[in-house]
Structure formats: structure tokens, C-alpha cells
Motif scaffolding. Structure first.
Motif, PDB file in Angstrom:
ATOM      1  N   ILE A 121       1.082  -1.577   0.219  1.00 53.64           N
ATOM      2  CA  ILE A 121       0.014   0.377   0.052  1.00 53.64           C
ATOM      3  C   ILE A 121       0.319   1.107  -0.099  1.00 53.64           C
ATOM      4  O   ILE A 121       0.376   2.208  -0.659  1.00 53.64           O
ATOM      5  CB  ILE A 121      -0.800  -0.134   1.460  1.00 53.64           C
ATOM      6  N   SER A 122       1.748   1.172   0.683  1.00 53.65           N
ATOM      7  CA  SER A 122       3.241   2.598   0.743  1.00 53.65           C
ATOM      8  C   SER A 122       3.529   2.411  -0.521  1.00 53.65           C
ATOM      9  O   SER A 122       3.394   3.500  -1.279  1.00 53.65           O
ATOM     10  CB  SER A 122       4.057   2.599   1.476  1.00 53.65           C
ATOM     11  N   PHE A 123       3.713   1.709  -0.661  1.00 49.90           N
ATOM     12  CA  PHE A 123       4.614   1.356  -2.446  1.00 49.90           C
ATOM     13  C   PHE A 123       3.721   1.830  -3.597  1.00 49.90           C
ATOM     14  O   PHE A 123       4.461   2.914  -4.278  1.00 49.90           O
ATOM     15  CB  PHE A 123       5.212   0.403  -3.015  1.00 49.90           C
ATOM     16  N   PHE A 124       2.221   1.668  -3.536  1.00 53.55           N
ATOM     17  CA  PHE A 124       1.809   2.456  -4.344  1.00 53.55           C
ATOM     18  C   PHE A 124       1.054   4.270  -4.122  1.00 53.55           C
ATOM     19  O   PHE A 124       1.627   4.683  -5.072  1.00 53.55           O
ATOM     20  CB  PHE A 124       0.116   1.536  -4.788  1.00 53.55           C
ATOM     21  N   SER A 125       0.787   4.172  -2.526  1.00 52.43           N
ATOM     22  CA  SER A 125       0.607   5.783  -3.143  1.00 52.43           C
ATOM     23  C   SER A 125       1.528   6.643  -2.945  1.00 52.43           C
ATOM     24  O   SER A 125       2.144   8.016  -3.212  1.00 52.43           O
ATOM     25  CB  SER A 125       0.297   5.424  -1.800  1.00 52.43           C
ATOM     26  N   GLU A 126       3.416   5.906  -1.554  1.00 55.49           N
ATOM     27  CA  GLU A 126       4.391   6.773  -2.929  1.00 55.49           C
ATOM     28  C   GLU A 126       4.474   6.608  -4.336  1.00 55.49           C
ATOM     29  O   GLU A 126       4.958   8.058  -5.053  1.00 55.49           O
ATOM     30  CB  GLU A 126       5.289   5.966  -2.264  1.00 55.49           C
TER      31      GLU A 126
END
Length: 63
Positions: A9-14
Motif C-alpha cells: 500500500i505504501s509503495f502504490f501510495s508513494e
């Protein structure tokens, strides 16, 4: 499992945040860039075609 899901989730958010910073070309710029690329491809293709003919002629002369 929970940690890897948060990382995903963090990867896609960034990634989404970075994509918002990108300056996308407008239609005119995109057309110009496309023409430059196509022109470059034609020049390189002709260059290698002439080079191929030259090398083929040298090999035929040797054989």
C-alpha cells in the motif's frame, strides 16, 4: 503478511504521489516528440541499410 501488505500500500501510495509531480506533455509537444523519434528511426534505418549494402559488396568482392 500484514507487514508486506502495508509495504505494498505504501509503495502504490508513494508511486501515485510521484506521478502527480510529473509534467505531462501537451498535444503539440507530444506530436513534435513523436516526429523526432520517427525521424531518428528512419535516419538510423537508412544508415544501417547503406552500411549493410556496403559490407555485402565488400564480402562479395572478396568471395
Amino acid at each position: 503478511m500484514k507487514r508486506s501488505f502495508k509495504s505494498l500500500i505504501s509503495f502504490f501510495s508513494e508511486s501515485w504521489a510521484e506521478l502527480k509531480k510529473v509534467r505531462w506533455p501537451n498535444r503539440k509537444e507530444l506530436t513534435n516528440y513523436t516526429l523526432v523519434v520517427l525521424g531518428t528511426i528512419v535516419v538510423v534505418a537508412v544508415y544501417f541499410w547503406v552500411l549493410d549494402i556496403g559490407i555485402s559488396a565488400v564480402i562479395e568482392a572478396i568471395i
